[in-house]
Design an enzyme around this catalytic site. Structure first.
Site, PDB file in Angstrom:
ATOM      1  CD  GLU A  96      -2.398 -10.448 -40.524  1.00  0.00           C
ATOM      2  OE1 GLU A  96      -1.451 -11.221 -40.341  1.00  0.00           O
ATOM      3  OE2 GLU A  96      -3.392 -10.413 -39.781  1.00  0.00           O
ATOM      4  CB  CYS A 109     -12.301  -9.619 -44.579  1.00  0.00           C
ATOM      5  SG  CYS A 109     -12.245  -8.649 -43.060  1.00  0.00           S
ATOM      6  CB  CYS A 116      -7.181   0.229 -35.183  1.00  0.00           C
ATOM      7  SG  CYS A 116      -8.793   1.032 -34.954  1.00  0.00           S
ATOM      8  CB  CYS A 120     -11.563  -2.322 -29.326  1.00  0.00           C
ATOM      9  SG  CYS A 120     -12.447  -1.011 -30.182  1.00  0.00           S
ATOM     10  CB  CYS A 123      -9.585  -5.459 -31.402  1.00  0.00           C
ATOM     11  SG  CYS A 123      -9.085  -5.240 -33.127  1.00  0.00           S
ATOM     12  CD  GLU A 167     -14.177   2.776 -37.238  1.00  0.00           C
ATOM     13  OE1 GLU A 167     -14.375   1.672 -36.712  1.00  0.00           O
ATOM     14  OE2 GLU A 167     -15.018   3.330 -37.978  1.00  0.00           O
ATOM     15  CB  SER A 198     -17.727  -3.432 -39.630  1.00  0.00           C
ATOM     16  OG  SER A 198     -17.803  -3.533 -38.221  1.00  0.00           O
ATOM     17  CG  LEU A 222     -24.363  -1.778 -30.725  1.00  0.00           C
ATOM     18  CD1 LEU A 222     -25.785  -2.133 -30.328  1.00  0.00           C
ATOM     19  CD2 LEU A 222     -24.052  -0.342 -30.294  1.00  0.00           C
ATOM     20  CG  HIS A 223     -18.566  -5.353 -29.297  1.00  0.00           C
ATOM     21  ND1 HIS A 223     -18.861  -6.450 -30.062  1.00  0.00           N
ATOM     22  CD2 HIS A 223     -17.708  -4.609 -30.042  1.00  0.00           C
ATOM     23  CE1 HIS A 223     -18.215  -6.391 -31.207  1.00  0.00           C
ATOM     24  NE2 HIS A 223     -17.517  -5.284 -31.226  1.00  0.00           N
ATOM     25  CG  ASN A 297     -12.398 -14.987 -33.105  1.00  0.00           C
ATOM     26  OD1 ASN A 297     -12.933 -16.077 -32.937  1.00  0.00           O
ATOM     27  ND2 ASN A 297     -12.705 -14.191 -34.121  1.00  0.00           N
ATOM     28  CB  CYS A 340     -13.877 -10.888 -35.965  1.00  0.00           C
ATOM     29  SG  CYS A 340     -15.052 -11.328 -37.198  1.00  0.00           S
TER      30      CYS A 340
HETATM   31  N1  SAH Z   1     -13.000  -1.135 -36.845  1.00  0.00           N
HETATM   32  C1  SAH Z   1     -14.194  -1.698 -37.320  1.00  0.00           C
HETATM   33  C2  SAH Z   1     -13.988  -2.829 -38.309  1.00  0.00           C
HETATM   34  C3  SAH Z   1     -12.883  -3.796 -38.030  1.00  0.00           C
HETATM   35  S1  SAH Z   1     -13.104  -4.888 -36.678  1.00  0.00           S
HETATM   36  C4  SAH Z   1     -15.063  -2.138 -36.160  1.00  0.00           C
HETATM   37  O1  SAH Z   1     -14.568  -2.182 -35.035  1.00  0.00           O
HETATM   38  O2  SAH Z   1     -16.247  -2.402 -36.381  1.00  0.00           O
HETATM   39  C5  SAH Z   1     -14.358  -6.003 -37.299  1.00  0.00           C
HETATM   40  C6  SAH Z   1     -15.215  -6.633 -36.213  1.00  0.00           C
HETATM   41  O3  SAH Z   1     -14.459  -7.550 -35.416  1.00  0.00           O
HETATM   42  C7  SAH Z   1     -15.799  -5.613 -35.254  1.00  0.00           C
HETATM   43  O4  SAH Z   1     -17.150  -5.908 -35.001  1.00  0.00           O
HETATM   44  C8  SAH Z   1     -14.968  -5.864 -34.011  1.00  0.00           C
HETATM   45  O5  SAH Z   1     -15.595  -5.422 -32.848  1.00  0.00           O
HETATM   46  C9  SAH Z   1     -14.791  -7.357 -34.063  1.00  0.00           C
HETATM   47  N2  SAH Z   1     -13.740  -7.876 -33.208  1.00  0.00           N
HETATM   48  C10 SAH Z   1     -12.616  -7.250 -32.786  1.00  0.00           C
HETATM   49  N3  SAH Z   1     -11.881  -8.073 -32.017  1.00  0.00           N
HETATM   50  C11 SAH Z   1     -12.558  -9.246 -31.943  1.00  0.00           C
HETATM   51  C12 SAH Z   1     -12.299 -10.496 -31.320  1.00  0.00           C
HETATM   52  N4  SAH Z   1     -11.189 -10.697 -30.603  1.00  0.00           N
HETATM   53  N5  SAH Z   1     -13.219 -11.475 -31.480  1.00  0.00           N
HETATM   54  C13 SAH Z   1     -14.329 -11.295 -32.223  1.00  0.00           C
HETATM   55  N6  SAH Z   1     -14.620 -10.142 -32.847  1.00  0.00           N
HETATM   56  C14 SAH Z   1     -13.741  -9.128 -32.706  1.00  0.00           C
HETATM   57 FE1  SF4 Z   2     -10.102  -0.735 -34.302  1.00  0.00          FE
HETATM   58 FE2  SF4 Z   2     -12.308  -2.163 -34.867  1.00  0.00          FE
HETATM   59 FE3  SF4 Z   2     -10.221  -3.279 -33.588  1.00  0.00          FE
HETATM   60 FE4  SF4 Z   2     -11.714  -1.491 -32.335  1.00  0.00          FE
HETATM   61  S1  SF4 Z   2     -12.380  -3.503 -33.069  1.00  0.00           S
HETATM   62  S2  SF4 Z   2      -9.489  -1.555 -32.331  1.00  0.00           S
HETATM   63  S3  SF4 Z   2     -12.201  -0.108 -33.981  1.00  0.00           S
HETATM   64  S4  SF4 Z   2     -10.216  -2.506 -35.655  1.00  0.00           S
END
Ligand code: SAH
Ligand code: SF4
Length: 348
Positions: A96, A109, A116, A120, A123, A167, A198, A222-223, A297, A340
């Site tokens: 996507e 984007c 991935c 995480c 995500c 990633e 990112s 970071l989170h 989200n 995101c």
């Molecule tokens: N893999 C990379 C880039 C893709 S994710 C990374 O993790 O940075 C892009 C951003 O969306 C990252 O900051 C990720 O932590 C964030 N993200 C992932 N799941 C999310 C969610 N459910 N709500 C808000 N942000 C989220």
């Molecule tokens: Fe991969 Fe980024 Fe999603 Fe983590 S937040 S699973 S690194 S896409």
């Protein structure tokens, strides 16, 4: 299905393309015409190269794959400012790509992988697991697809964020060569400063990126401000703990003299506490950085919810009191699962 034995047109750099043309007995200047057509006129089919002979156009279409991405589904948010396209790849995998219109910005984007490997918890892409890396050409094609649509409305793309599925630092070479190809001044000529990558925090790659001293913007997800919490949300933290990420981030700032961005998806009562805010502030105080706060989200396989705006602003105030610049980002494209962390291929 597309023919995988042919190179994808956007996987070729100028020199590789020129070698192919030479094998066909073409004059060296042909590459300039082709490059101009592909990256300035944004032509996506050999038929559009009307200055070339029919024979040459046939050689192109017989030997090089021009259909890099096949749009199979498109949805727009109710406010029409965000659009998400599901693309099919040559091997029937899907990715996507999200397009966002702001007042003065047109941002795309892009995805760098199908799925991935980082897993995480919150995500959707992480929840689907890793399928494969995208090639540089498949990354380039996502950008050009939207650039071409915009050019038909006499508009231009202004920013590219590498924040879609995958990633980027786990597919470092393809990501950077996609940026190089788009940056090429004979071609699309898109400035490095208009890209943002990112990463979840792959320390060796942050270091490598810092050494390259590029103008590309860097964001680190970071989170969480302590290792226990971060490892529970982002399993990769067990390999590259916070201390190492922050040390590499600091090195990046010192080497490049560029501001680094830290991303923080605020999860209600999990990482939006005052304690986390204070801990984060103490860890990044004095660094040339910016913190982006985005309320989480929703995704199918994670039960956490986004923080309220009230909790988000308390979190922000604590950081600001320490002199850290920070922004609460508006959620975009939530009604179409284009926010995101909500991207995944449909068959997942
Ligand atoms: N893999 C990379 C880039 C893709 S994710 C990374 O993790 O940075 C892009 C951003 O969306 C990252 O900051 C990720 O932590 C964030 N993200 C992932 N799941 C999310 C969610 N459910 N709500 C808000 N942000 C989220
Ligand atoms: Fe991969 Fe980024 Fe999603 Fe983590 S937040 S699973 S690194 S896409």
């Amino acid at each position: 299905m597309m023919d995988t034995s042919k190179p994808l047109v956007y996987d070729l750099d100028q020199i590789e393309f020129q070698c192919i043309l030479e094998k066909w007995g073409e004059k060296p200047y042909r590459i300039n015409q082709i490059w101009h057509g592909l990256y300035q006129k944004l032509w996506q089919s050999p038929d559009e190269f009307t200055a070339l002979s029919l024979e040459m156009r046939k050689l192109l279409s017989d030997n090089i794959e021009f259909n890099v991405l096949k749009p199979i589904k498109k949805i727009s948010s109710t406010d029409f400012n965000t659009e998400k396209t599901l693309f099919q790849l040559y091997d029937n995998q899907a990715i996507e790509t999200v397009f966002m219109r702001y007042r003065t910005r047109n941002t795309v984007c892009v995805s760098t992988q199908v799925g991935c490997a980082m897993g995480c918890k919150f995500c959707a892409t992480g929840q689907m697991g890793f399928r494969r890396n995208l090639s540089s050409g498949e990354i380039v094609a996502q950008v050009l697809y939207y650039a071409s649509l915009l050019s038909k409305e006499s508009e231009k793309l202004t920013n590219v964020v590498v924040m879609g599925m995958g990633e980027p630092f786990h597919n470092y070479e393809a990501t950077l060569s996609a940026i190089d190809r788009l940056n090429d001044s004979d071609g699309f000529n898109f400035g490095e400063r208009r890209f943002t990558i990112s990463t979840v925090g792959l320390v060796p790659m942050i270091r490598r990126f810092a050494e390259e001293k590029r103008q590309i913007n860097l964001a680190i997800s970071l989170h969480a401000a302590d290792n226990n919490l971060r490892s529970s949300l982002l399993p990769v933290n067990k390999k590259y703990p916070l201390e190492e990420i922050l040390e590499a981030s600091n090195e990046y700032v010192l080497r490049t003299k560029r501001r680094i961005t830290f991303e923080w998806a605020l999860i209600n009562t999990v990482n939006d506490t005052q304690e986390q805010a204070h801990l984060l502030a103490s860890r990044i105080k004095g660094m040339l950085c910016h913190v982006n706060i985005i309320p989480l989200n929703l995704t199918d396989r994670y039960s956490g919810t986004g923080s309220t705006l009230e909790r988000a602003s308390i979190f922000k105030k604590i950081l600001e009191a320490t002199g850290i610049r920070c922004t609460i980002r508006l959620r975009r494209g939530i009604d179409i699962q284009a926010g995101c962390g909500q991207l995944m291929s449909e068959d997942n």
